[in-house]
Design an enzyme around this catalytic site. Structure first.
Site, PDB file in Angstrom:
ATOM      1  N   ASP A  90      59.810 -83.425  -4.449  1.00  0.00           N
ATOM      2  CA  ASP A  90      59.166 -84.373  -5.236  1.00  0.00           C
ATOM      3  C   ASP A  90      60.143 -85.499  -5.707  1.00  0.00           C
ATOM      4  O   ASP A  90      59.645 -86.694  -5.490  1.00  0.00           O
ATOM      5  CB  ASP A  90      58.423 -83.779  -6.480  1.00  0.00           C
ATOM      6  CG  ASP A  90      57.491 -82.749  -6.023  1.00  0.00           C
ATOM      7  OD1 ASP A  90      56.139 -83.164  -6.725  1.00  0.00           O
ATOM      8  OD2 ASP A  90      57.791 -81.860  -5.574  1.00  0.00           O
ATOM      9  N   HIS A 208      55.281 -72.600  -8.168  1.00  0.00           N
ATOM     10  CA  HIS A 208      55.063 -72.360  -6.755  1.00  0.00           C
ATOM     11  C   HIS A 208      54.953 -71.109  -6.183  1.00  0.00           C
ATOM     12  O   HIS A 208      55.108 -70.681  -5.116  1.00  0.00           O
ATOM     13  CB  HIS A 208      55.957 -73.037  -5.804  1.00  0.00           C
ATOM     14  CG  HIS A 208      55.916 -74.676  -6.044  1.00  0.00           C
ATOM     15  ND1 HIS A 208      57.093 -75.612  -5.714  1.00  0.00           N
ATOM     16  CD2 HIS A 208      55.109 -75.386  -6.597  1.00  0.00           C
ATOM     17  CE1 HIS A 208      56.581 -76.569  -5.857  1.00  0.00           C
ATOM     18  NE2 HIS A 208      55.453 -76.451  -6.571  1.00  0.00           N
ATOM     19  N   ASP A 383      27.879 -52.103 -17.887  1.00  0.00           N
ATOM     20  CA  ASP A 383      29.148 -52.589 -17.936  1.00  0.00           C
ATOM     21  C   ASP A 383      30.281 -51.734 -18.580  1.00  0.00           C
ATOM     22  O   ASP A 383      31.516 -52.128 -18.652  1.00  0.00           O
ATOM     23  CB  ASP A 383      29.244 -54.109 -18.705  1.00  0.00           C
ATOM     24  CG  ASP A 383      28.585 -53.715 -19.755  1.00  0.00           C
ATOM     25  OD1 ASP A 383      28.433 -52.670 -20.308  1.00  0.00           O
ATOM     26  OD2 ASP A 383      28.473 -54.724 -20.688  1.00  0.00           O
ATOM     27  N   SER A 418      22.851 -54.790 -27.009  1.00  0.00           N
ATOM     28  CA  SER A 418      21.331 -54.224 -27.242  1.00  0.00           C
ATOM     29  C   SER A 418      21.421 -52.823 -28.003  1.00  0.00           C
ATOM     30  O   SER A 418      20.515 -52.765 -28.721  1.00  0.00           O
ATOM     31  CB  SER A 418      20.551 -54.666 -26.182  1.00  0.00           C
ATOM     32  OG  SER A 418      21.103 -53.730 -25.095  1.00  0.00           O
ATOM     33  N   SER A 419      22.203 -52.188 -27.477  1.00  0.00           N
ATOM     34  CA  SER A 419      22.199 -50.673 -27.882  1.00  0.00           C
ATOM     35  C   SER A 419      22.166 -50.387 -29.310  1.00  0.00           C
ATOM     36  O   SER A 419      21.600 -49.789 -29.968  1.00  0.00           O
ATOM     37  CB  SER A 419      23.215 -49.997 -26.934  1.00  0.00           C
ATOM     38  OG  SER A 419      24.448 -50.438 -27.166  1.00  0.00           O
ATOM     39  N   GLY A 464      12.280 -55.107 -27.782  1.00  0.00           N
ATOM     40  CA  GLY A 464      12.930 -54.956 -26.283  1.00  0.00           C
ATOM     41  C   GLY A 464      11.815 -54.926 -25.250  1.00  0.00           C
ATOM     42  O   GLY A 464      12.452 -55.205 -23.897  1.00  0.00           O
ATOM     43  N   THR A 472      15.402 -45.823 -20.164  1.00  0.00           N
ATOM     44  CA  THR A 472      16.273 -46.065 -21.476  1.00  0.00           C
ATOM     45  C   THR A 472      16.044 -45.180 -22.543  1.00  0.00           C
ATOM     46  O   THR A 472      15.756 -44.147 -21.792  1.00  0.00           O
ATOM     47  CB  THR A 472      15.331 -47.490 -22.173  1.00  0.00           C
ATOM     48  OG1 THR A 472      14.208 -46.998 -22.616  1.00  0.00           O
ATOM     49  CG2 THR A 472      15.052 -48.679 -21.230  1.00  0.00           C
ATOM     50  N   ASP A 526      20.663 -41.967 -17.887  1.00  0.00           N
ATOM     51  CA  ASP A 526      20.954 -43.167 -18.655  1.00  0.00           C
ATOM     52  C   ASP A 526      21.876 -42.788 -19.756  1.00  0.00           C
ATOM     53  O   ASP A 526      21.273 -41.815 -20.507  1.00  0.00           O
ATOM     54  CB  ASP A 526      19.543 -43.799 -19.162  1.00  0.00           C
ATOM     55  CG  ASP A 526      19.956 -45.147 -19.787  1.00  0.00           C
ATOM     56  OD1 ASP A 526      20.469 -46.139 -19.241  1.00  0.00           O
ATOM     57  OD2 ASP A 526      19.839 -45.106 -21.175  1.00  0.00           O
ATOM     58  N   PRO A 527      22.873 -43.525 -19.931  1.00  0.00           N
ATOM     59  CA  PRO A 527      23.645 -43.050 -21.212  1.00  0.00           C
ATOM     60  C   PRO A 527      22.911 -43.303 -22.641  1.00  0.00           C
ATOM     61  O   PRO A 527      23.096 -42.589 -23.423  1.00  0.00           O
ATOM     62  CB  PRO A 527      24.895 -44.106 -21.101  1.00  0.00           C
ATOM     63  CG  PRO A 527      24.330 -45.092 -20.242  1.00  0.00           C
ATOM     64  CD  PRO A 527      23.392 -44.619 -19.454  1.00  0.00           C
TER      65      PRO A 527
END
Length: 565
Positions: A90, A208, A383, A418-419, A464, A472, A526-527
């Site tokens: 440069d 770099h 998730d 949501s839970s 919901g 669910t 489902d958890p």
């Protein structure tokens, strides 16, 4: 294409120019450097920023033809100021362009940025990426602050000599230091350019992708950042730029692979650590402004301010990527809205809900033992945060007094996603029924619990939209309510809830995140259904206490699939 009103492009020799400039600007600002550092420099074009930018190939300086053509194209009546990062390629290419411009009668000055503290005493000279010019220090992220100060000063009409002197003073009072836990991806191999074992850190990397002088063990983040700040402040003091009452401008810069969340968390940590040292942060900038492709790391830059510099940093800009830094102002932080009570814990704690408190304690113990299983199940179908969210809600419930009404409020008010709120609706319906369960042997308790479970299920469906069969927690909740509505015992309802939870392993998700996965979540329950089955089980164990209730399976066994449905 993203900024057609702001940026123009000349293809041969390649350079970019600002299509708009402040009317008072007499001197053009031109910079450039290798690709891979975006948004520097092309994102800094416009009022408050640069007039032209010259991109080279990845991590390679632009050719002097590019710099010459760019500067000729934007030169103002007061000449051109070149802002150059201190790398040999440069420095040489910009110097050749400056010679050509002077020969053509264009007034030119150069500001050389050399802020990298990690190379303060380096003797390495390795091709285009080694250090050149007046010092051994590389030019890195402080270039962002230099160009912002100069852009504001140029907009107010400063002449070439004043801008050059200002730019050199800013450079002299700025130091940067960068760390990385993963190298950038090599364009040649598609693999990391160098290997780091888990728990290792490169302290002193270049933009770099240059490795540091040595690889170190990764300390805790607070210890790492505190050490970096100590070194930066010492470096400024050694350079005769000790921080005074004007404070510092802070740049927390991502190297390409750090998230915005991480960088802003670092900003908070740096602010705390500097405050402990008595250093005032007058203004700050957080984000990825000088990347090293996708290197996973960050740099910290401190600029020891002089009077008036904070105002230049806060001056308005109209560029694609270079914002005005905020003027100094205390963050507005309130614990609660003005009309909200300061804490619901006292009210909840006065609730004489002995049976509810026993239910909450038993449910918390059961879910604590199943935390890892709930996390694993949610990772398969969502998730992975369900176990943490439920645990958080139960911790808040304990702080609020540990009763069932406290848990209902905690899940409604404190748990995201949501839970949490949906479980809060269910718990709210259960509160009066469980309170009546304080009377041993009351035949109405089972019917009351059944009606509460039914009302909770209806509330969940209203807000919901879920139905039984959608994979669910309704698939555990509704069968339990059906049993109690038919005159069954709480133990029978617990077994129905467990069977319902197990049955979700064979259901395709039609609500929540699992609906995006098709049949990939099949085979695992489902958890949410597991957590609700555990709630019904502990209701039976606390309120009924029968041998059949005590024999019901734990949520860990349900979640792990070690029992038959």
């Amino acid at each position: 294409m993203a900024h057609p009103a702001d940026v123009g492009v000349v293809l041969d020799p390649l350079h970019l120019y600002a299509r708009r400039k402040a009317p008072g600007r007499k001197v053009a600002l031109v910079s450039g450097g290798g690709a891979g550092h975006e948004p520097m420099h092309a994102g800094f074009l416009g009022p408050g920023g640069l007039d032209a930018a010259c991109p080279g190939l990845v991590f390679t300086s632009p050719h002097h033809r590019q710099v010459h053509a760019a500067a000729r194209g934007v030169a103002g009546p007061g000449g051109v100021l070149l802002v150059v990062k201190n790398y040999t390629g440069d420095v040489i290419c910009f110097a050749i362009a400056a010679e050509r411009l002077r020969a053509e009668g264009v007034p030119v000055e150069t500001v050389l940025v050399d802020d990298d503290l990690a190379t303060d005493a380096s003797d390495d000279h390795d091709g285009d990426d080694d250090e050149g010019g007046a010092s051994q220090r590389r030019g890195t992220a402080a270039t962002v602050l230099v160009e912002k100060v100069l852009g504001a000063a140029a907009d107010r009409g400063d002449d070439l000599a004043s801008l050059a002197a200002l730019g050199r003073d800013v450079v002299a009072r700025a130091r940067s230091l960068a760390v990385a836990s993963r190298a950038q991806t090599s364009l040649a191999t598609g693999e990391p350019a160098f290997a780091l074992d888990a728990g290792q850190l490169e302290r002193g990397v270049g933009i770099h992708g240059e490795r540091a002088a040595s690889t170190t063990s990764r300390p805790p983040t607070r210890e790492l950042v505190d050490g970096m700040l100590a070194e930066l402040l010492t470096g400024l003091e050694t350079a005769g730029a000790a921080v005074d009452d004007e404070g510092v401008a802070l740049l927390v810069n991502g190297l390409g692979g750090a998230t915005s969340l991480e960088l802003h968390a670092l900003r908070a940590l740096v602010g705390d650590l500097l405050s402990e040292r008595g250093v005032r942060v007058a203004t700050s900038l957080v984000g990825t402004y000088t990347a090293a492709l996708d290197m996973r790391g960050f740099s910290l830059t401190l600029l020891a301010l002089r009077p008036g510099w904070a105002e230049l940093l806060a001056a308005p800009t109209a560029t694609p990527s270079l914002p005005a830094l905020p003027a100094e102002e205390e963050p507005q932080v309130a614990d609660h809205p003005d009309d909200a009570p300061s804490d619901g814990a006292a009210q909840d704690g006065q609730d004489p809900d002995d049976a509810g408190a026993a239910v909450v304690a038993a449910w918390a113990q059961a879910l604590d033992g199943a935390h890892a299983d709930l996390t694993r199940l949610d990772q398969l179908s969502g998730d992975g945060d369900f176990g943490d969210n439920v645990a958080s809600g139960l911790r808040h419930a304990e702080r609020r007094g540990g009763t069932l009404s406290a848990a209902a409020g905690a899940f409604l008010d404190e748990v995201g996603g949501s839970s949490g709120p949906l479980l809060g609706l269910l718990l709210t319906e259960l509160v009066p029924a469980v309170r009546r369960g304080d009377t041993p042997g009351d035949p109405q308790v089972g019917a009351d619990i059944g009606a509460a479970l039914r009302s909770g299920a209806q509330a969940v469906t209203r807000v919901g939209g879920a139905q039984v069969g959608d994979r669910t927690f309704l698939d555990a909740l509704v069968p339990a309510a059906d049993v109690l509505d038919g005159g069954g015992s709480l133990a029978d309802a617990g077994r129905a809830a467990v069977d319902g939870a197990l049955g979700t392993a064979q259901l395709l998700g039609r609500r929540g995140r699992s609906r995006y996965l098709g049949d990939r979540a099949l085979g695992a329950p489902d958890p949410g259904a597991v957590a609700v089955a555990a709630l019904v089980v502990v209701l039976a164990q606390v309120l009924e206490g029968s041998p059949q209730a005590q024999a019901l399976p734990s949520p860990s066994r349900v979640a792990s699939g070690t029992i038959d449905g």
